[in-house]
Design a protein around this motif. Structure first.
Motif, PDB file in Angstrom:
ATOM      1  N   ASN A 181     -30.543  -1.276   0.350  1.00  0.00           N
ATOM      2  CA  ASN A 181     -30.087  -1.302   1.739  1.00  0.00           C
ATOM      3  C   ASN A 181     -31.147  -1.022   2.784  1.00  0.00           C
ATOM      4  N   TYR A 182     -32.378  -0.721   2.393  1.00  0.00           N
ATOM      5  CA  TYR A 182     -33.372  -0.285   3.374  1.00  0.00           C
ATOM      6  C   TYR A 182     -33.618  -1.266   4.512  1.00  0.00           C
ATOM      7  N   PRO A 183     -33.667  -2.580   4.254  1.00  0.00           N
ATOM      8  CA  PRO A 183     -33.829  -3.490   5.405  1.00  0.00           C
ATOM      9  C   PRO A 183     -32.700  -3.353   6.423  1.00  0.00           C
ATOM     10  N   LEU A 184     -31.461  -3.227   5.952  1.00  0.00           N
ATOM     11  CA  LEU A 184     -30.327  -3.060   6.863  1.00  0.00           C
ATOM     12  C   LEU A 184     -30.427  -1.731   7.609  1.00  0.00           C
ATOM     13  N   VAL A 185     -30.813  -0.694   6.895  1.00  0.00           N
ATOM     14  CA  VAL A 185     -30.934   0.645   7.480  1.00  0.00           C
ATOM     15  C   VAL A 185     -31.968   0.657   8.599  1.00  0.00           C
ATOM     16  N   ILE A 186     -33.143   0.120   8.304  1.00  0.00           N
ATOM     17  CA  ILE A 186     -34.220   0.131   9.298  1.00  0.00           C
ATOM     18  C   ILE A 186     -33.829  -0.694  10.519  1.00  0.00           C
ATOM     19  N   MET A 187     -33.138  -1.801  10.322  1.00  0.00           N
ATOM     20  CA  MET A 187     -32.652  -2.597  11.458  1.00  0.00           C
ATOM     21  C   MET A 187     -31.747  -1.746  12.352  1.00  0.00           C
ATOM     22  N   ILE A 188     -30.783  -1.072  11.761  1.00  0.00           N
ATOM     23  CA  ILE A 188     -29.835  -0.260  12.531  1.00  0.00           C
ATOM     24  C   ILE A 188     -30.563   0.836  13.308  1.00  0.00           C
ATOM     25  N   VAL A 189     -31.498   1.500  12.637  1.00  0.00           N
ATOM     26  CA  VAL A 189     -32.170   2.648  13.260  1.00  0.00           C
ATOM     27  C   VAL A 189     -33.048   2.214  14.424  1.00  0.00           C
ATOM     28  N   LEU A 247     -40.667  -0.223  10.157  1.00  0.00           N
ATOM     29  CA  LEU A 247     -40.583  -1.548   9.544  1.00  0.00           C
ATOM     30  C   LEU A 247     -41.383  -1.613   8.244  1.00  0.00           C
ATOM     31  N   LEU A 248     -42.456  -0.838   8.167  1.00  0.00           N
ATOM     32  CA  LEU A 248     -43.228  -0.779   6.932  1.00  0.00           C
ATOM     33  C   LEU A 248     -42.339  -0.318   5.778  1.00  0.00           C
ATOM     34  N   MET A 249     -41.506   0.693   6.033  1.00  0.00           N
ATOM     35  CA  MET A 249     -40.569   1.160   5.013  1.00  0.00           C
ATOM     36  C   MET A 249     -39.524   0.095   4.716  1.00  0.00           C
ATOM     37  N   GLY A 250     -39.058  -0.603   5.747  1.00  0.00           N
ATOM     38  CA  GLY A 250     -38.049  -1.629   5.557  1.00  0.00           C
ATOM     39  C   GLY A 250     -38.483  -2.723   4.601  1.00  0.00           C
ATOM     40  N   PHE A 251     -39.755  -3.105   4.670  1.00  0.00           N
ATOM     41  CA  PHE A 251     -40.253  -4.167   3.801  1.00  0.00           C
ATOM     42  C   PHE A 251     -40.782  -3.641   2.463  1.00  0.00           C
ATOM     43  N   ALA A 252     -41.236  -2.383   2.421  1.00  0.00           N
ATOM     44  CA  ALA A 252     -41.899  -1.870   1.216  1.00  0.00           C
ATOM     45  C   ALA A 252     -40.967  -1.133   0.267  1.00  0.00           C
ATOM     46  N   ALA A 253     -39.893  -0.546   0.775  1.00  0.00           N
ATOM     47  CA  ALA A 253     -39.066   0.348  -0.045  1.00  0.00           C
ATOM     48  C   ALA A 253     -38.522  -0.339  -1.295  1.00  0.00           C
ATOM     49  N   PHE A 254     -38.054  -1.571  -1.159  1.00  0.00           N
ATOM     50  CA  PHE A 254     -37.476  -2.277  -2.304  1.00  0.00           C
ATOM     51  C   PHE A 254     -38.474  -2.365  -3.453  1.00  0.00           C
ATOM     52  N   PHE A 255     -39.711  -2.732  -3.143  1.00  0.00           N
ATOM     53  CA  PHE A 255     -40.723  -2.887  -4.194  1.00  0.00           C
ATOM     54  C   PHE A 255     -41.079  -1.542  -4.819  1.00  0.00           C
ATOM     55  N   VAL A 277     -38.517  -9.447  14.828  1.00  0.00           N
ATOM     56  CA  VAL A 277     -38.887  -9.121  13.457  1.00  0.00           C
ATOM     57  C   VAL A 277     -37.681  -8.675  12.635  1.00  0.00           C
ATOM     58  N   ASN A 278     -36.623  -8.206  13.300  1.00  0.00           N
ATOM     59  CA  ASN A 278     -35.433  -7.786  12.567  1.00  0.00           C
ATOM     60  C   ASN A 278     -34.766  -8.945  11.833  1.00  0.00           C
ATOM     61  N   TYR A 279     -34.886 -10.149  12.368  1.00  0.00           N
ATOM     62  CA  TYR A 279     -34.322 -11.309  11.682  1.00  0.00           C
ATOM     63  C   TYR A 279     -35.072 -11.573  10.379  1.00  0.00           C
ATOM     64  N   TRP A 280     -36.388 -11.373  10.410  1.00  0.00           N
ATOM     65  CA  TRP A 280     -37.177 -11.498   9.183  1.00  0.00           C
ATOM     66  C   TRP A 280     -36.788 -10.416   8.180  1.00  0.00           C
ATOM     67  N   LEU A 281     -36.496  -9.231   8.673  1.00  0.00           N
ATOM     68  CA  LEU A 281     -36.094  -8.131   7.799  1.00  0.00           C
ATOM     69  C   LEU A 281     -34.763  -8.447   7.119  1.00  0.00           C
ATOM     70  N   PHE A 282     -33.841  -9.020   7.869  1.00  0.00           N
ATOM     71  CA  PHE A 282     -32.553  -9.386   7.285  1.00  0.00           C
ATOM     72  C   PHE A 282     -32.722 -10.498   6.251  1.00  0.00           C
TER      73      PHE A 282
END
Length: 536
Positions: free
Chosen positions: A82-90, A273-281, A514-519
């Protein structure tokens, strides 16, 4: 367990001394209490971003994620989808309120929106929950050092506390951020060596291991059953844990405070945003490590699953590896502990001491008070850490998550009502928050509902009861607070304020491109995980 040895001790001691020296150097720049809380706003966004990653990954992930995956398989990744969704919301809703106001304590928002009692309540809730969470981190690290070096666990608790305390007292948030950068390098270097060694030592190929794991039901990352008693379903990950992690990243002083040290709101957003893209990996890496350990050890039962990674490192016997692993675990832990000490001190000083006990004192006085409160919280955390040592079992990452789940619903409900409800009042909020917390405790004690859902339950009760109680106690509200999302948008339009700064939105509720890319990244991770079960 093999002898720790001179080489390993040398590596560990060099790491400790380097952290203390860095804190000493940075500490010379600390002149005011504000420098201690948020620095001088010169820290680059990428350093803040790495610090955010390091703080939440911590020793809990280094030890707990492989342990959890060893038990439950690849499905554990659902909790971290869920990290991309979380970072978008925050960054869309939370950051504009915090950054535009120039606060050091994010709980000042609650006073502006509701009143002093609301601020005191959420500050108190956070102080308690963060103390318990930090104690779990401290215990985990000390257990590892005891296993590796032979030092008694309780003695290790005191040693780790002292080291993290020393450079945090000296250098404040700036020392926290830069030591986190160094610590993250050590952490991932240690994990990378373990992963390589595991592949090198295994008598199975990776594909053979994956096939075995699939036959045993440990390779399904997306469990789609609507079972509210199960922890690692895709629904608990996407729905329940999105709310949980939104609280962690949006209402947690420890996480948000370092972003307030950014040069501007754009840098603050980029750091998250760094966490949003990196957390999954990051989490996928540690979870795969756990399922490969299961294959390597053929499902062997361990007395303490959190020590699997250390058992393997000891067996591997590479010179200096245990010293590097000890440093990596300390790095992971101290990246969380230093942040906790600094933020606990910040909230105590700003939200209580400065506000109620010592108003109008010189900056030097508050700087001294902040350092003393840092010492106070560091010493206090020792006691619950010892209790974890005496009574804890199972994955420490899961234990930590369970501890946090009792409190996050109250925090999320309070901020959600502040952002979006016109009718919520302070009196109603106090009632709703209390009822929400009682509801979570009742569910935890009286049912088998899995802990990821506690946030949704707590926040849901909080919102519903607050709205009802607000209407009963204070009547219908006719004025829209400027501290709601809608109120902020109206204020920007009325006063002709610039919606953007350096290309980034300052106004809450507006979506940066950039949030659209995150989603899109989030959707791709789901497709990737769905395909795994058909690839083997």
């Amino acid at each position: 367990m093999t002898e720790f040895g001179a080489l390993n001790w040398t590596i560990l001691i060099i790491y400790i001394v380097a952290n203390l020296l860095l804190g000493l150097v940075i500490g010379k720049r600390i002149k005011t209490d504000n420098d201690f809380y948020i620095g001088q706003k010169t820290t680059p966004w990428w350093a803040i971003g790495i610090s955010v990653v390091a703080t939440y990954v911590s020793a809990m992930t280094f030890l707990g994620a492989p342990a959890w995956a060893y038990k439950d398989g690849l499905s554990v990744i659902a909790i971290h989808l869920n990290y991309p969704l979380v970072i978008m919301i925050v960054i869309i809703f939370f950051f504009p309120f915090f950054y535009n106001s120039g606060v050091a304590s994010i709980y000042e928002y609650q006073e502006k929106r509701f009143g002093k009692r609301a601020r005191a309540l959420i500050s108190s809730i956070w102080l308690v929950s963060q103390t318990m969470s930090s104690a779990a981190v401290l215990y985990a690290t000390s257990a590892v050092l005891s296993f590796i070096t032979g030092v008694d666990v309780i003695a290790a608790i005191f040693i780790v506390t002292f080291i993290a305390l020393a450079y945090t007292v000296l250098g404040g948030i700036t020392a926290v951020i830069w030591t986190d950068v160094i610590q993250s390098i050590i952490l991932f270097a240690g994990a990378g060596i373990i992963f390589y060694a595991l592949l090198n030592e295994s008598s199975f190929s990776v594909m053979d291991s994956l096939a075995q794991l699939k036959s045993e039901g440990k390779l399904n990352p997306l469990i789609t059953d609507w079972d509210f008693n199960a922890t690692t379903t895709v629904w608990s990950g996407i729905i329940a844990m999105t709310l949980y992690h939104t609280t962690v990243y949006g209402t947690n002083q420890m996480m948000v405070q370092r972003t307030l040290a950014a040069k501007n709101i754009g840098d603050a957003k980029k750091s998250y945003l760094l966490m949003g893209f990196a957390a999954f990996f990051i989490y996928l890496f540690f979870i795969i490590l756990g399922v490969l350990f299961y294959s390597y050890y053929q499902g062997k039962t361990f007395d303490n699953e959190n020590l699997i990674i250390l058992e393997f490192a000891a067996e591997y016997g590479m010179p200096g590896l245990m010293g590097l692993i000890a440093a990596a675990v300390m790095a992971a832990s101290m990246s969380s502990l230093d942040s906790a000490f600094n933020s606990l001190s910040t909230v105590t000083t700003i939200d209580f001491y400065k506000k109620y006990f010592k108003k109008g004192a010189p900056e030097a006085h508050y700087l001294k008070a902040s350092r003393l409160f840092t010492l106070f919280w560091a010493l206090l955390i020792i006691f619950p850490a010892i209790m974890y040592h005496l009574h804890s079992s199972g994955s420490i990452l899961e234990v930590l998550s369970k501890v946090g789940s009792y409190f996050v619903g109250a925090q999320l409900g309070m901020f959600g009502l502040g952002f979006f409800s016109k009718q919520a009042t302070e009196n109603g909020l106090l009632v709703g928050t209390a009822v929400g917390f009682v509801a979570v405790v009742a569910v935890a004690i009286g049912t088998d509902v899995a802990w990821p859902w506690y946030c949704l339950i707590g926040a849901g009760f909080n919102v519903i009861v607050t709205i009802i109680a607000s209407r009963i106690i204070d009547g219908k509200q006719h004025e829209l607070s400027e501290y709601t999302v809608k109120g902020q948008q109206l204020k920007f339009a009325r006063e002709g304020l610039a919606e953007k700064e350096n290309g980034w939105y300052r106004i809450p509720g507006k979506v940066d491109r950039v949030n659209y890319w995150l989603f899109a990244f989030f959707i791709l991770t789901l497709i990737f995980l769905w395909s795994i079960q058909y690839m083997v």
